[in-house]
Design an enzyme around this catalytic site. Structure first.
Site, PDB file in Angstrom:
ATOM      1  CB  SER A 185      36.889  13.407 -32.405  1.00 16.72           C
ATOM      2  OG  SER A 185      38.067  12.868 -32.300  1.00 16.72           O
ATOM      3  CE1 TYR A 198      36.868  12.106 -38.127  1.00 20.30           C
ATOM      4  CE2 TYR A 198      38.577  12.526 -36.228  1.00 20.30           C
ATOM      5  CZ  TYR A 198      37.276  12.167 -36.727  1.00 20.30           C
ATOM      6  OH  TYR A 198      36.751  11.282 -35.649  1.00 20.30           O
TER       7      TYR A 198
END
Ligand code: NAD
Ligand code: MG
Length: 293
Positions: A185, A198
């Protein structure tokens, strides 16, 4: 020529406010529907005869990858947690795109399930050429002290540890030229104040990708990652508030969230022979964000 129905176009700047109260979210309940393949996508048998295992393949980026792979001539196994509606629809779309599709439901935080998933794939298709480690969860929190221990552990188990368990089970079945593609990401590179845990899993995925790539060079197995920017998927509507959803993606240079159809071609490239000089690398489909590292 094989072709599938498409949903909305990609040029929408803002999405309508909406929120789903359970994670994983359901693509079937999103409005507008994400676009999973571009209307002008032109397949060219780049993955003919290959078998791909895609985690979190029922929806979002995973669905778009599954359909693109099928259009390119591959058969796919789609793993998902419990979203039967989305998984059934994706299977239909994959089959309409010319691929065989096996659905497998289960929880990736269980190492035993990860190896069973690989075994089922190989038992059914007799081979495994591409592993796409794509499933993930996130639990946004504005203060690190609010992160619950169980969410912290679950986020690492699902997002990161499952990649180790799947690769451990898959390697004995992978031949020279096979590829492993991990979904990272943009948050790994630019940080994200409400996604500290995360983002940490995504940073670890980048490092894991680089190290595993070096370990597997002699075996001829490729390991790369894709680090998407903001993408219109069920993950977003099930973890951000309705107000955050409305603004989602407007902070990148292109001023909009991407569609899964704009991310999937990276996975096609990395799984194909076109990427024969690429390993340990990360592709960045992210709306123009320039990232370091
Ligand atoms: P998504 O909700 O469509 O996909 C995530 C999938 O993970 C779900 O379909 C679900 O079946 C699976 N999953 C979640 N928890 C699981 C568990 N415990 N066991 C098994 N499966 C589980 O959303 P998406 O945005 O397409 O996410 C795909 C990947 O893209 C994720 O790795 C996510 O971190 C990454 N990503 C997304 C964005 C974005 O803006 N949407 C940005 C960067 C990276
Ligand atoms: Mg899903």
């Amino acid at each position: 020529m094989k072709q599938v129905a498409v949903a909305q176009g990609a040029a929408v700047k803002k999405q309508p406010a909406q929120h789903q109260s359970t994670q994983p979210g359901h693509e079937s309940r999103m409005f507008p529907q994400p676009e999973y393949v571009k209307p002008d996508y032109m397949p060219s048998q780049k993955l003919l005869g290959k078998v791909a295992l895609i985690t979190g393949g029922d929806s979002g980026i995973g669905r778009a990858v599954a359909i693109a792979y099928a259009l390119e001539g591959a058969d796919v196994v789609i793993q998902y947690l419990n979203e039967d509606d989305d998984a059934r629809r994706t299977k239909q779309l994959v089959e309409r795109s010319g691929g065989e599709c096996m659905l497998v439901t289960g929880d990736l935080s269980d190492p035993g399930f990860c190896s069973a998933l690989v075994e089922r794939t190989v038992r059914h298709f007799g081979r495994l050429d591409v592993v796409v480690n794509n499933a993930a969860e996130q639990h946004p929190k504005g203060d690190i002290r609010e992160i619950r221990q169980e969410d912290l552990e679950s986020t690492f188990r699902v997002n990161l540890f499952s990649m180790f368990h799947i690769v451990q089970a898959a390697l004995p079945h992978m031949r020279r030229g096979a590829s492993i593609i991990n979904t990272a990401s943009v948050t790994a590179y630019r940080g994200s104040p409400r996604l500290v845990d995360y983002s940490a899993t995504k940073g670890a995925i980048v490092s894991m990708t680089r190290s595993l790539a070096k370990q597997l060079i002699d075996k001829g197995i490729y390991v790369n990652a894709v680090a998407p920017g903001p993408v219109w998927t069920p993950l977003i509507v099930s973890t951000f508030s309705a107000e955050e959803v409305r603004e989602f993606g407007t902070d990148v240079p292109m001023g909009r969230a991407g569609q899964p159809s704009e991310i999937a071609p990276c996975y096609v490239f990395l799984a194909s022979n076109d990427a024969s000089y690429m390993t340990g690398q990360v592709l960045h489909p992210n709306g123009g964000e320039v990232v370091n590292g």
